[in-house]
Design an enzyme around this catalytic site. Structure first.
Site, PDB file in Angstrom:
ATOM      1  N   ASP A  20      17.461  -1.561   2.954  1.00 13.23           N
ATOM      2  CA  ASP A  20      16.285  -1.248   2.124  1.00 13.23           C
ATOM      3  C   ASP A  20      15.115  -2.096   2.613  1.00 13.23           C
ATOM      4  O   ASP A  20      15.302  -3.118   3.286  1.00 13.23           O
ATOM      5  CB  ASP A  20      16.555  -1.546   0.640  1.00 13.23           C
ATOM      6  CG  ASP A  20      15.362  -1.167  -0.250  1.00 13.23           C
ATOM      7  OD1 ASP A  20      14.781  -0.089  -0.045  1.00 13.23           O
ATOM      8  OD2 ASP A  20      14.987  -1.963  -1.126  1.00 13.23           O
ATOM      9  N   SER A  21      13.921  -1.672   2.236  1.00 11.77           N
ATOM     10  CA  SER A  21      12.741  -2.472   2.581  1.00 11.77           C
ATOM     11  C   SER A  21      12.822  -3.854   1.938  1.00 11.77           C
ATOM     12  O   SER A  21      12.231  -4.805   2.433  1.00 11.77           O
ATOM     13  CB  SER A  21      11.479  -1.757   2.089  1.00 11.77           C
ATOM     14  OG  SER A  21      11.560  -1.587   0.683  1.00 11.77           O
TER      15      SER A  21
ATOM     16  N   CYS B 260      16.989   3.473   0.467  1.00 13.28           N
ATOM     17  CA  CYS B 260      15.549   3.402   0.253  1.00 13.28           C
ATOM     18  C   CYS B 260      15.023   4.828   0.342  1.00 13.28           C
ATOM     19  O   CYS B 260      15.230   5.505   1.357  1.00 13.28           O
ATOM     20  CB  CYS B 260      14.938   2.533   1.356  1.00 13.28           C
ATOM     21  SG  CYS B 260      13.146   2.461   1.334  1.00 13.28           S
TER      22      CYS B 260
ATOM     23  N   GLU C  79       9.136  -6.896  -6.300  1.00 10.20           N
ATOM     24  CA  GLU C  79       9.351  -7.776  -5.141  1.00 10.20           C
ATOM     25  C   GLU C  79       8.841  -9.186  -5.433  1.00 10.20           C
ATOM     26  O   GLU C  79       9.304 -10.156  -4.855  1.00 10.20           O
ATOM     27  CB  GLU C  79       8.639  -7.223  -3.896  1.00 10.20           C
ATOM     28  CG  GLU C  79       9.335  -6.043  -3.240  1.00 10.20           C
ATOM     29  CD  GLU C  79      10.630  -6.411  -2.496  1.00 10.20           C
ATOM     30  OE1 GLU C  79      10.633  -7.378  -1.722  1.00 10.20           O
ATOM     31  OE2 GLU C  79      11.643  -5.716  -2.705  1.00 10.20           O
TER      32      GLU C  79
ATOM     33  N   CYS D 276      13.155   5.715  -6.658  1.00 14.96           N
ATOM     34  CA  CYS D 276      12.936   4.525  -5.838  1.00 14.96           C
ATOM     35  C   CYS D 276      14.012   3.538  -6.270  1.00 14.96           C
ATOM     36  O   CYS D 276      14.224   3.341  -7.479  1.00 14.96           O
ATOM     37  CB  CYS D 276      11.547   3.943  -6.091  1.00 14.96           C
ATOM     38  SG  CYS D 276      11.325   2.312  -5.335  1.00 14.96           S
TER      39      CYS D 276
ATOM     40  N   HIS E 160      14.188   0.456  -6.309  1.00 16.03           N
ATOM     41  CA  HIS E 160      13.756  -0.735  -7.049  1.00 16.03           C
ATOM     42  C   HIS E 160      13.673  -0.488  -8.566  1.00 16.03           C
ATOM     43  O   HIS E 160      13.787  -1.412  -9.354  1.00 16.03           O
ATOM     44  CB  HIS E 160      12.349  -1.162  -6.607  1.00 16.03           C
ATOM     45  CG  HIS E 160      12.280  -1.893  -5.304  1.00 16.03           C
ATOM     46  ND1 HIS E 160      12.568  -1.305  -4.098  1.00 16.03           N
ATOM     47  CD2 HIS E 160      11.955  -3.181  -5.030  1.00 16.03           C
ATOM     48  CE1 HIS E 160      12.396  -2.199  -3.131  1.00 16.03           C
ATOM     49  NE2 HIS E 160      12.024  -3.345  -3.679  1.00 16.03           N
TER      50      HIS E 160
END
Ligand code: DGL
Length: 282
Positions: free
Chosen positions: A18-19, A81, A166, A200, A202
């Site tokens: 994932d990012s 992701c 993040e 997403c 996240h």
């Protein structure tokens, strides 16, 4: 005769990319479903978020990560992701894999999620929240139309959600404004929505805040379990890939950022401590 791997076949953990931290919500569900396998998680935290980056950049970064995980012995890599799945997966599968090693596999999260959508909605109106990159690709609308033409999909981009998460602000009061803003926008576009897909990886961290502002009758669907079920099914149908994935029940974590930050934030997603290794992608 006993079935054997090809002599040169790479044996190793399942790579999860994932990012940043979001893929941990997918890893968590995959480990619950398939605890016997080994996993190597890679978060490109130093370059996250990917969501507002261009196609070329997301593709370059994702390919670097896939190659890195291949070099660490992964025969199977999951792009946990949506942004990378929407922007880079197809090109990697069709153009790069045949050159790098056609016997390895890279899978994404969008198709397994869409496949599960059919049984979820009563009104046939689904809302999808995602990064600007995922929403601009219209992947959820396009893929849903192929499988379930009767379902109307409304996608809304939430550019502020990943940066908040993040930066460790998912549970703080600062996130409330942006959660309400995008949820209102979505429900304003289609009040008949009865299913909200978190497009997403996240976003499951914002579930509680989303629950407070979205109508009670709307079900909030994270994709982790859908992806985990699909992976379990894939490994059953592809024993030649499953036998190249080691099974000692271990997980290692890699990050392109400072490990102290990763070790502090990752437990919010996993509920257990981690000790990441820092790596460089290029
Ligand atoms: N977890 C990624 C996704 O599912 C987040 C993308 C980002 O870095 O913006 O799209």
């Amino acid at each position: 005769m006993r079935r054997q791997s090809k002599p040169n076949a790479m044996i190793g953990p399942i790579g999860i990319f994932d990012s940043g931290y979001g893929g941990l919500t997918i890893l968590r569900e995959i480990r619950k479903r398939l605890p016997e396998y080994d996993y190597l998680y890679l978060g490109d935290n130093a370059r996250a978020p990917y969501g507002s980056r261009s196609f070329d950049v997301i593709y370059d970064f994702t390919l670097q990560a896939v190659k890195y995980l291949f070099n660490r012995g992964c025969s199977l890599v999951i792009l946990a992701c949506n942004t990378a799945s929407a922007k880079a997966l197809r090109t990697i599968q069709q153009r790069d894999l045949p050159k790098i090693d056609p016997s390895r596999r890279v899978l994404g999260v969008i198709i397994p999620t869409v496949e599960a959508l059919g049984g979820l909605t009563q009104t046939n109106h689904i809302g999808v929240v995602g990064t600007p990159g995922t929403v601009a690709s219209r992947s959820y609308t396009i893929e849903t139309a192929k499988l379930y033409p009767e379902i109307k999909v409304t996608e809304v981009a939430c550019p502020m959600w990943v940066p908040l998460i993040e930066n460790g602000e998912a549970f703080g009061p600062g996130a409330d404004y942006f959660v309400e803003k995008y949820c209102r926008q979505l429900m304003g576009c289609d009040p008949e929505i009865d299913t909200l897909l978190l497009g997403c990886t996240h976003y499951p961290l914002l579930t509680e805040k989303i629950r407070k502002v979205i109508p009670e009758n709307v079900a909030i669907i994270p994709q982790g379990r859908l992806v985990a079920d699909s992976l379990a099914d894939y490994l059953k149908r592809h024993p030649e890939i499953a036998e190249r994935c080691t099974r000692e029940g271990s997980t290692k974590f890699l990050t392109t950022e400072n490990t102290e930050k990763f070790d502090r934030i990752a437990p919010l997603f996993l509920n257990h401590p981690v000790a990441a290794e820092r790596i460089h992608l290029d």
